[in-house]
Design a protein around this motif. Structure first.
Motif, short mmCIF file in Angstrom:
data_model
loop_
_atom_site.label_atom_id
_atom_site.label_comp_id
_atom_site.label_asym_id
_atom_site.label_seq_id
_atom_site.Cartn_x
_atom_site.Cartn_y
_atom_site.Cartn_z
N TYR A 22 -18.00 6.27 -51.13
CA TYR A 22 -19.42 6.03 -51.44
C TYR A 22 -20.26 7.12 -50.78
O TYR A 22 -19.93 7.58 -49.69
CB TYR A 22 -19.90 4.70 -50.85
CG TYR A 22 -19.08 3.51 -51.25
CD1 TYR A 22 -17.99 3.09 -50.49
CD2 TYR A 22 -19.42 2.78 -52.40
CE1 TYR A 22 -17.24 1.98 -50.86
CE2 TYR A 22 -18.66 1.67 -52.77
CZ TYR A 22 -17.59 1.28 -52.00
OH TYR A 22 -16.85 0.19 -52.36
N TYR A 111 -18.95 7.45 -47.12
CA TYR A 111 -18.28 6.32 -46.47
C TYR A 111 -17.02 6.03 -47.26
O TYR A 111 -17.01 6.16 -48.49
CB TYR A 111 -19.17 5.06 -46.54
CG TYR A 111 -20.25 4.99 -45.51
CD1 TYR A 111 -21.59 4.94 -45.90
CD2 TYR A 111 -19.97 4.94 -44.14
CE1 TYR A 111 -22.60 4.85 -44.95
CE2 TYR A 111 -20.98 4.84 -43.20
CZ TYR A 111 -22.29 4.80 -43.62
OH TYR A 111 -23.30 4.72 -42.69
N LEU A 112 -15.97 5.62 -46.54
CA LEU A 112 -14.77 5.16 -47.23
C LEU A 112 -14.67 3.68 -46.95
O LEU A 112 -14.65 3.27 -45.78
CB LEU A 112 -13.53 5.89 -46.69
CG LEU A 112 -13.41 7.39 -46.97
CD1 LEU A 112 -12.08 7.91 -46.44
CD2 LEU A 112 -13.51 7.68 -48.45
N GLY A 113 -14.63 2.91 -48.01
CA GLY A 113 -14.45 1.47 -47.86
C GLY A 113 -13.03 1.11 -48.25
O GLY A 113 -12.36 1.88 -48.96
N LEU A 157 -14.72 3.92 -41.98
CA LEU A 157 -14.29 5.31 -42.05
C LEU A 157 -15.37 6.16 -42.69
O LEU A 157 -15.99 5.77 -43.67
CB LEU A 157 -13.01 5.42 -42.90
CG LEU A 157 -11.73 4.85 -42.27
CD1 LEU A 157 -10.59 4.92 -43.27
CD2 LEU A 157 -11.35 5.61 -41.00
N LEU A 158 -15.56 7.34 -42.12
CA LEU A 158 -16.52 8.30 -42.63
C LEU A 158 -15.77 9.58 -42.99
O LEU A 158 -14.93 10.02 -42.22
CB LEU A 158 -17.56 8.61 -41.55
CG LEU A 158 -18.75 9.47 -41.97
CD1 LEU A 158 -19.72 8.67 -42.81
CD2 LEU A 158 -19.47 10.02 -40.73
N ILE B 182 -24.52 -0.56 -48.27
CA ILE B 182 -23.60 -0.25 -49.36
C ILE B 182 -22.85 -1.50 -49.80
O ILE B 182 -22.41 -1.62 -50.93
CB ILE B 182 -22.62 0.86 -48.92
CG1 ILE B 182 -23.37 2.17 -48.85
CG2 ILE B 182 -21.45 0.98 -49.86
CD1 ILE B 182 -22.54 3.30 -48.33
N MET B 184 -20.26 -2.73 -47.72
CA MET B 184 -18.92 -2.74 -47.12
C MET B 184 -18.88 -3.93 -46.17
O MET B 184 -19.69 -4.03 -45.25
CB MET B 184 -18.65 -1.43 -46.37
CG MET B 184 -18.64 -0.27 -47.31
SD MET B 184 -17.54 1.09 -46.80
CE MET B 184 -18.21 1.59 -45.26
#
Lengths: 258, 314
Positions: A22, A111-113, A157-158, B182, B184
């Motif tokens: 994202y 961003y990592l989801g 996580l970024l 977002i 999350m």
């Protein structure tokens, strides 16, 4: 829930962590369209042959590379061959201390989801945080090869994409300005002044005022009202260093007491 | 081919104010957003295409002076905005970065960091510059200010790294998203055994430095190869004839030019015009003389100081 840009799988040895990407930043700029003045209709862009003025449809357009010998026409098949293959793999190639990566390399944050097993995601995040390292990742997205720095940000996580070498001025090649040795007194006064003006950071206190003014103008026009104008700004003068430093400290002291 | 661009002007010139001290500086970008390889769009006969704007209703090309800016409102209408109106609203260009607040630089969240610029001293005396740099670097402090650059207002953090001052533009709060915004969700608890296994792998694959050599545009390089081979073989090559080769825009300055200009600015190799010196106040001239280590300066008059500085920097 925001729309994810890309679904991938982080790979480290035999470990795989499914993730969704994202954008971590929001584009708040005021975007305009180009209108035909006469009727207010949005104009369209066309690519035309300079001689005839006729439009060349997209699928007939050829890409060209300007060389010394002339314009080299590149065929679709040739462009296809060099285009990286589509993949969900996000290979973590190695790790490095965050301090060793100059911020100049950082391009765009994502961003990592979690995209699958939340346990695997959590484990990677914890491990990165505990070791305090950046993972350097290579992946393919939008037909391009990307490199990025993966890090933990609290429990998430970024991934920050990294620029290409040809885009960055290497900071370690830059010489620090030199001159006569600074005196102890000068250093002391400078330190004092800095510590007097020290405080906590409140980024929420800053607003993009120009953007707000433009939006106000637009609102006023949409409602048929007249817009307003801002004021002008003042100037500043220079003087001898030691006197200026002393005067500054006096001023700062006054401000603190008040 | 790298071009010699000795005359490259700074992106911005002005001063940093630190209390009542003003430090003349020149700002240069640390990065360039540049394509490694840019391709032209051509017609099937190899002629570079032109971009025109067309009004879809009349299906006719429109000239630049027939075009206005419009903002699309929620109900789909367009509000016209003139360039002149935007100019009047635009903040006045900053000449000064006024540092009124200093913070622990580690307090600035990573996500707020936007574009980076280097600052070189723009005066003969580097003393104030070095004082600020040292004060900031020693205690890992950043000076915070707002300033206007190219028609836009920005929050900026002034930092120092290796004795060189930097201006790091920061994003506005509403430009940064949070994991919550977002969507999350709450993270899971991690399994300790998994974490330990991963930590071991991380340690085993840690390197000392970023591999900068690997940060190249592989696709562009491959394309350049293909194009070079075709050019050599004379395959699919169209001579441009009387058409002019498109020249790069001002933005196409290569990083190597930037490095050269920055290095020169930081080393302070600049010519000073004599007329300017004699107009400076005596205490400023004295400081310059001090910096240059000019002997007998305490007994010199203003004119003598100006002359001595001229000779020393010729």
């Amino acid at each position: 829930m925001a729309q994810s840009i890309f679904n991938g799988t982080l790979r480290l040895g035999e470990h795989a962590v499914a993730v969704k990407l994202y954008s971590a930043v929001e584009d708040r700029r005021v975007h305009f369209r180009l209108l035909h003045a006469v009727d207010g209709v949005p104009v369209r862009q066309r690519m035309v042959h300079p001689d005839s003025g006729d439009e060349v449809p997209r699928d007939e357009v050829v890409r060209g590379y300007e060389s010394e010998a002339g314009m080299v026409m590149l065929r679709d098949e040739e462009l296809e061959i060099v285009t990286p293959a589509r993949s969900r793999d996000m290979e973590i190639e190695y790790f490095v201390d965050p301090e060793r990566v100059d911020l100049a390399w950082y391009q765009r944050p994502y961003y990592l989801g979690p995209g699958g097993d939340p346990g695997a995601y959590a484990a990677l995040c914890s491990a990165l945080r505990a070791e305090n390292k950046l993972g350097i990742v290579r992946w393919v997205m939008r037909k391009k090869v990307y490199h990025g720095a993966l890090r933990s940000l609290d429990d998430h996580l970024l991934l920050v994409s990294l620029r290409f070498r040809h885009e960055v001025v290497p900071a370690d090649g830059l010489p620090a300005p030199s001159g006569r040795e600074l005196t102890k007194r000068e250093r002391e006064m400078a330190r004092q002044l800095v510590s007097m003006l020290e405080g906590d950071l409140d980024l929420g206190a800053f607003e993009d005022e120009y953007r707000e003014r433009v939006l106000s103008l637009i609102r006023a026009k949409a409602e048929g009202r007249a817009p307003e104008l801002p004021k002008a700004k003042r100037k500043r003068k220079a003087g001898g260093l030691a006197n200026a430093l002393s005067a500054s400290i006096e001023k700062a002291k006054e401000r603190k007491v008040a | 081919m790298p071009k010699q661009n000795k005359g490259m002007r700074p992106f911005w010139s002005g001063t940093i104010s630190f209390g009542l001290v003003t430090i003349p500086v020149a700002m240069y970008p640390a990065t360039r957003s540049a394509q490694a390889l840019s391709l032209r769009m051509l017609s099937p006969d190899g002629t570079p295409l032109s971009r025109i704007y067309v009004c879809p209703d009349h299906d006719e090309p429109v000239d630049a002076d027939e075009i206005v800016r419009g903002y699309e409102t929620e109900d789909g209408r367009y509000v016209r905005v003139e360039d002149e109106e935007l100019e009047r609203l635009a903040p006045e260009k900053s000449r000064d970065i006024d540092l009124r607040q200093f913070v622990d630089r580690d307090q600035i969240p990573l996500l707020y960091f936007d574009r980076l610029y280097f600052l070189a001293p723009a005066s003969e005396s580097t003393k104030a510059y070095r004082l600020l740099a040292e004060s900031l670097e020693d205690r890992r402090t950043a000076g915070i200010a707002t300033f206007v650059l190219r028609g836009n207002e920005h929050v900026v953090a002034i930092l120092s790294e290796g004795g060189v001052l930097r201006a790091q533009l920061l994003r506005f709060e509403d430009e940064v998203r949070s994991p919550v915004s977002i969507g999350m969700g709450e993270p899971e608890q991690a399994n300790k055994r998994d974490v330990d296994a991963l930590r071991k792998i991380i340690r085993g694959r840690t390197r000392k430095d970023l591999d900068e050599e690997a940060l190249v545009d592989e696709t562009a390089e491959k394309l350049r190869q293909v194009a070079a081979e075709k050019a050599k073989a004379g395959k699919d090559v169209v001579k441009q004839g009387s058409r002019k080769r498109r020249r790069g825009t001002g933005e196409d300055v290569e990083v190597i030019d930037l490095v050269q200009v920055l290095q020169r600015s930081l080393k302070g190799k600049k010519k000073r015009r004599g007329r300017e010196l004699s107009q400076e106040p005596k205490d400023v001239l004295y400081e310059k003389a001090q910096d240059l280590g000019i002997r007998g300066r305490s007994s010199m008059s203003k004119t003598e100081l100006a002359e001595a500085i001229e000779r020393a920097t010729a």
